[in-house]
Design a protein around this motif. Structure first.
Motif, PDB file in Angstrom:
ATOM      1  N   UNK A 181       0.853  -1.184   0.000  1.00 56.59           N
ATOM      2  CA  UNK A 181       0.000   0.000   0.000  1.00 56.59           C
ATOM      3  C   UNK A 181       0.893   1.239   0.000  1.00 56.59           C
ATOM      4  N   UNK A 182       0.399   2.352  -0.485  1.00 55.08           N
ATOM      5  CA  UNK A 182       1.207   3.575  -0.468  1.00 55.08           C
ATOM      6  C   UNK A 182       1.645   3.935   0.947  1.00 55.08           C
ATOM      7  N   UNK A 183       2.872   4.413   1.055  1.00 52.75           N
ATOM      8  CA  UNK A 183       3.403   4.882   2.331  1.00 52.75           C
ATOM      9  C   UNK A 183       3.344   6.400   2.366  1.00 52.75           C
ATOM     10  N   UNK A 184       2.640   6.957   3.332  1.00 52.80           N
ATOM     11  CA  UNK A 184       2.508   8.402   3.501  1.00 52.80           C
ATOM     12  C   UNK A 184       3.531   8.858   4.539  1.00 52.80           C
ATOM     13  N   UNK A 185       4.346   9.828   4.159  1.00 47.56           N
ATOM     14  CA  UNK A 185       5.451  10.277   5.009  1.00 47.56           C
ATOM     15  C   UNK A 185       5.421  11.781   5.189  1.00 47.56           C
ATOM     16  N   UNK A 186       5.836  12.237   6.369  1.00 48.87           N
ATOM     17  CA  UNK A 186       6.011  13.665   6.669  1.00 48.87           C
ATOM     18  C   UNK A 186       7.466  13.914   7.024  1.00 48.87           C
ATOM     19  N   UNK A 187       7.882  15.155   6.828  1.00 51.29           N
ATOM     20  CA  UNK A 187       9.208  15.614   7.275  1.00 51.29           C
ATOM     21  C   UNK A 187      10.331  14.742   6.717  1.00 51.29           C
ATOM     22  N   UNK A 188      10.353  14.552   5.420  1.00 45.94           N
ATOM     23  CA  UNK A 188      11.356  13.698   4.799  1.00 45.94           C
ATOM     24  C   UNK A 188      12.529  14.474   4.226  1.00 45.94           C
ATOM     25  N   UNK A 189      12.660  15.746   4.570  1.00 42.68           N
ATOM     26  CA  UNK A 189      13.707  16.575   3.965  1.00 42.68           C
ATOM     27  C   UNK A 189      15.075  16.407   4.612  1.00 42.68           C
ATOM     28  N   UNK A 190      15.172  15.734   5.737  1.00 43.37           N
ATOM     29  CA  UNK A 190      16.458  15.484   6.383  1.00 43.37           C
ATOM     30  C   UNK A 190      17.271  14.526   5.515  1.00 43.37           C
ATOM     31  N   UNK A 191      18.558  14.798   5.289  1.00 45.05           N
ATOM     32  CA  UNK A 191      19.367  13.921   4.424  1.00 45.05           C
ATOM     33  C   UNK A 191      19.386  12.454   4.854  1.00 45.05           C
ATOM     34  N   UNK A 192      19.401  12.186   6.158  1.00 41.87           N
ATOM     35  CA  UNK A 192      19.398  10.792   6.624  1.00 41.87           C
ATOM     36  C   UNK A 192      18.078  10.098   6.286  1.00 41.87           C
ATOM     37  N   UNK A 193      16.981  10.830   6.416  1.00 40.47           N
ATOM     38  CA  UNK A 193      15.679  10.266   6.081  1.00 40.47           C
ATOM     39  C   UNK A 193      15.598  10.024   4.573  1.00 40.47           C
ATOM     40  N   UNK A 194      16.071  10.986   3.787  1.00 38.24           N
ATOM     41  CA  UNK A 194      16.086  10.814   2.330  1.00 38.24           C
ATOM     42  C   UNK A 194      16.910   9.599   1.923  1.00 38.24           C
ATOM     43  N   UNK A 195      18.044   9.401   2.572  1.00 36.90           N
ATOM     44  CA  UNK A 195      18.865   8.224   2.278  1.00 36.90           C
ATOM     45  C   UNK A 195      18.108   6.938   2.597  1.00 36.90           C
ATOM     46  N   UNK A 196      17.383   6.944   3.716  1.00 36.66           N
ATOM     47  CA  UNK A 196      16.607   5.765   4.103  1.00 36.66           C
ATOM     48  C   UNK A 196      15.470   5.510   3.117  1.00 36.66           C
ATOM     49  N   UNK A 197      14.799   6.583   2.662  1.00 35.51           N
ATOM     50  CA  UNK A 197      13.739   6.429   1.662  1.00 35.51           C
ATOM     51  C   UNK A 197      14.340   5.883   0.365  1.00 35.51           C
ATOM     52  N   UNK A 198      15.481   6.448  -0.047  1.00 32.94           N
ATOM     53  CA  UNK A 198      16.139   5.984  -1.277  1.00 32.94           C
ATOM     54  C   UNK A 198      16.505   4.507  -1.170  1.00 32.94           C
ATOM     55  N   UNK A 199      17.040   4.089  -0.031  1.00 37.25           N
ATOM     56  CA  UNK A 199      17.394   2.675   0.161  1.00 37.25           C
ATOM     57  C   UNK A 199      16.163   1.787   0.082  1.00 37.25           C
ATOM     58  N   UNK A 200      15.066   2.246   0.663  1.00 40.03           N
ATOM     59  CA  UNK A 200      13.818   1.486   0.626  1.00 40.03           C
ATOM     60  C   UNK A 200      13.333   1.337  -0.811  1.00 40.03           C
ATOM     61  N   UNK A 201      13.374   2.429  -1.565  1.00 44.83           N
ATOM     62  CA  UNK A 201      12.947   2.378  -2.963  1.00 44.83           C
ATOM     63  C   UNK A 201      13.852   1.468  -3.787  1.00 44.83           C
ATOM     64  N   UNK A 202      15.155   1.551  -3.561  1.00 40.87           N
ATOM     65  CA  UNK A 202      16.102   0.702  -4.295  1.00 40.87           C
ATOM     66  C   UNK A 202      15.884  -0.780  -3.983  1.00 40.87           C
ATOM     67  N   UNK A 203      15.402  -1.064  -2.759  1.00 42.28           N
ATOM     68  CA  UNK A 203      15.132  -2.450  -2.360  1.00 42.28           C
ATOM     69  C   UNK A 203      13.774  -2.939  -2.870  1.00 42.28           C
ATOM     70  N   UNK A 204      12.982  -2.047  -3.457  1.00 39.28           N
ATOM     71  CA  UNK A 204      11.699  -2.451  -4.026  1.00 39.28           C
ATOM     72  C   UNK A 204      10.505  -1.686  -3.513  1.00 39.28           C
ATOM     73  N   UNK A 205      10.652  -0.989  -2.392  1.00 36.16           N
ATOM     74  CA  UNK A 205       9.564  -0.170  -1.866  1.00 36.16           C
ATOM     75  C   UNK A 205       8.428  -0.968  -1.261  1.00 36.16           C
ATOM     76  N   UNK A 206       7.259  -0.322  -1.088  1.00 40.52           N
ATOM     77  CA  UNK A 206       6.116  -0.951  -0.428  1.00 40.52           C
ATOM     78  C   UNK A 206       5.719  -2.276  -1.089  1.00 40.52           C
ATOM     79  N   UNK A 207       5.494  -3.275  -0.241  1.00 41.93           N
ATOM     80  CA  UNK A 207       5.066  -4.580  -0.724  1.00 41.93           C
ATOM     81  C   UNK A 207       6.206  -5.510  -1.086  1.00 41.93           C
ATOM     82  N   UNK A 208       7.377  -4.936  -1.342  1.00 42.44           N
ATOM     83  CA  UNK A 208       8.545  -5.742  -1.720  1.00 42.44           C
ATOM     84  C   UNK A 208       9.568  -5.738  -0.590  1.00 42.44           C
TER      85      UNK A 208
END
Length: 110
Positions: free
Chosen positions: A59-86
């Protein structure tokens, strides 16, 4: 992701630049929207599952306050690993997750 909300305090450019580069970093498509109407003073990013992720129940993941570089890196890693459902949402990303009202989900999760 939010295009220009940020409560009109001038932080739009600072917040949008790294988020808009997220697609370049991960190879996923990003799309700016005019307004999700749930920001409560900060940017909102919605991570939609890929077709594979959707088939796996993601399901879509709704996120707030993602502008911190560490959070962006974590989001990028999640997307590279396949994102929601994967791939499981990283703990750091989960700290920024929220559930928007149904009226908002119906409009933006289609």
């Amino acid at each position: 992701m939010c295009q220009e909300c940020w409560a009109g305090d001038g932080r739009e450019v600072v917040g949008r630049v790294p988020l808009c580069g997220l697609g370049d970093r991960t190879g996923v498509r990003t799309q700016a929207v005019e307004c999700f109407d749930v920001c409560e003073g900060d940017s909102v990013t919605v991570v939609r599952p890929s077709p594979q992720g959707r088939r796996a129940g993601g399901r879509p993941g709704w996120l707030r306050e993602t502008h911190d570089p560490d959070v962006l890196d974590a989001v990028a890693s999640w997307l590279e690993a396949g994102g929601p459902g994967v791939a499981d949402m990283p703990d750091l990303v989960a700290l920024h997750a929220f559930t928007p009202p149904r009226r908002v989900r119906v409009v933006h999760e289609e």
